[in-house]
Design a protein around this motif. Structure first.
Motif, PDB file in Angstrom:
ATOM      1  N   GLY A   3      26.898  32.071  40.074  1.00 22.47           N
ATOM      2  CA  GLY A   3      28.278  31.892  39.628  1.00 22.47           C
ATOM      3  C   GLY A   3      29.009  31.025  40.359  1.00 22.47           C
ATOM      4  O   GLY A   3      28.650  30.480  41.318  1.00 22.47           O
ATOM      5  N   ARG A   4      30.178  30.782  39.605  1.00 24.10           N
ATOM      6  CA  ARG A   4      31.059  29.539  40.347  1.00 24.10           C
ATOM      7  C   ARG A   4      31.502  29.951  41.520  1.00 24.10           C
ATOM      8  O   ARG A   4      32.132  31.270  41.690  1.00 24.10           O
ATOM      9  N   PRO A   5      31.796  29.125  42.554  1.00 25.71           N
ATOM     10  CA  PRO A   5      32.504  29.705  43.796  1.00 25.71           C
ATOM     11  C   PRO A   5      34.049  30.136  43.434  1.00 25.71           C
ATOM     12  O   PRO A   5      34.606  29.452  42.567  1.00 25.71           O
ATOM     13  N   THR A   6      34.747  30.907  44.191  1.00 25.55           N
ATOM     14  CA  THR A   6      35.999  31.393  43.989  1.00 25.55           C
ATOM     15  C   THR A   6      36.966  30.656  44.814  1.00 25.55           C
ATOM     16  O   THR A   6      36.672  30.414  45.969  1.00 25.55           O
ATOM     17  N   ALA A   7      38.115  30.271  44.293  1.00 27.46           N
ATOM     18  CA  ALA A   7      39.353  29.711  45.162  1.00 27.46           C
ATOM     19  C   ALA A   7      40.537  30.280  44.933  1.00 27.46           C
ATOM     20  O   ALA A   7      40.559  31.148  43.836  1.00 27.46           O
ATOM     21  N   GLU A  37      36.313  28.775  40.520  1.00 26.93           N
ATOM     22  CA  GLU A  37      36.963  29.735  39.360  1.00 26.93           C
ATOM     23  C   GLU A  37      38.343  30.126  40.378  1.00 26.93           C
ATOM     24  O   GLU A  37      38.305  30.708  41.625  1.00 26.93           O
ATOM     25  N   LEU A  38      39.138  29.536  39.741  1.00 26.25           N
ATOM     26  CA  LEU A  38      40.579  29.979  40.500  1.00 26.25           C
ATOM     27  C   LEU A  38      40.946  31.562  40.318  1.00 26.25           C
ATOM     28  O   LEU A  38      41.469  31.756  39.238  1.00 26.25           O
ATOM     29  N   ALA A  39      41.172  32.316  41.415  1.00 31.20           N
ATOM     30  CA  ALA A  39      41.492  33.604  41.005  1.00 31.20           C
ATOM     31  C   ALA A  39      42.637  33.947  41.190  1.00 31.20           C
ATOM     32  O   ALA A  39      43.215  34.720  40.226  1.00 31.20           O
ATOM     33  N   LYS A  40      43.771  33.115  41.951  1.00 34.71           N
ATOM     34  CA  LYS A  40      45.111  33.393  41.804  1.00 34.71           C
ATOM     35  C   LYS A  40      45.769  32.520  42.523  1.00 34.71           C
ATOM     36  O   LYS A  40      44.883  31.697  43.246  1.00 34.71           O
ATOM     37  N   ILE A  41      47.241  31.984  42.581  1.00 31.21           N
ATOM     38  CA  ILE A  41      47.991  31.273  43.342  1.00 31.21           C
ATOM     39  C   ILE A  41      48.767  31.926  44.022  1.00 31.21           C
ATOM     40  O   ILE A  41      49.546  32.923  43.634  1.00 31.21           O
TER      41      ILE A  41
END
Length: 135
Positions: A3-7, A37-41
């Motif tokens: 999967g794509r890495p999470t940021a 994959e941007l999880a949240k800001i």
């Protein structure tokens, strides 16, 4: 397939000021372009007490591989704490502070406490396929 890495994105409202929306847009853009994959800001204001421990908790909870932020000014005097657990990516200037980069004196020496470096003594034989398999 991996999967794509999470940021996660991170910014300080008091540092961004009127540019907060633009900073969030840039965080999303850089994260996407770099394959995260941007999880949240996460947005903290000047009233947030101890923002770095809260950021570290969020990194752990989300399992983030990286934190993307507009500039290092959003993380004053705490870059080393965050880089210990994940990569830090700044938008301006675009730079990556990788967690695996350690000062030279912190790497273990070959032979110390059971650390073996292949090929250092010349006595080791390389496996036929070069990948550690002998079959």
């Amino acid at each position: 397939m991996w999967g794509r890495p999470t940021a996660i994105g991170y910014l300080r409202r008091d540092v961004s000021g009127v540019s907060q929306v633009w900073d969030e847009t840039q965080i999303r853009s850089v994260a996407k372009r770099l394959g995260y994959e941007l999880a949240k800001i996460v947005v903290f204001g000047p009233q947030t007490g101890n923002p770095v421990p809260q950021l570290l908790d969020t990194i752990e909870r989300v399992g983030a591989d990286a934190v993307v932020m507009p500039t290092l000014q959003h993380l004053p005097d705490a870059l080393d704490l965050v880089v210990r657990v994940c990569d830090v990516i700044t938008v301006n200037p675009e730079n990556t502070y990788a967690r695996w980069v350690l000062p030279e004196n912190s790497w273990p020496k070959p032979g110390a406490e059971g650390i073996v470096a292949r090929g250092v003594t010349g006595n080791e034989q390389s496996p036929p396929d070069g990948f550690g398999r002998t079959d």
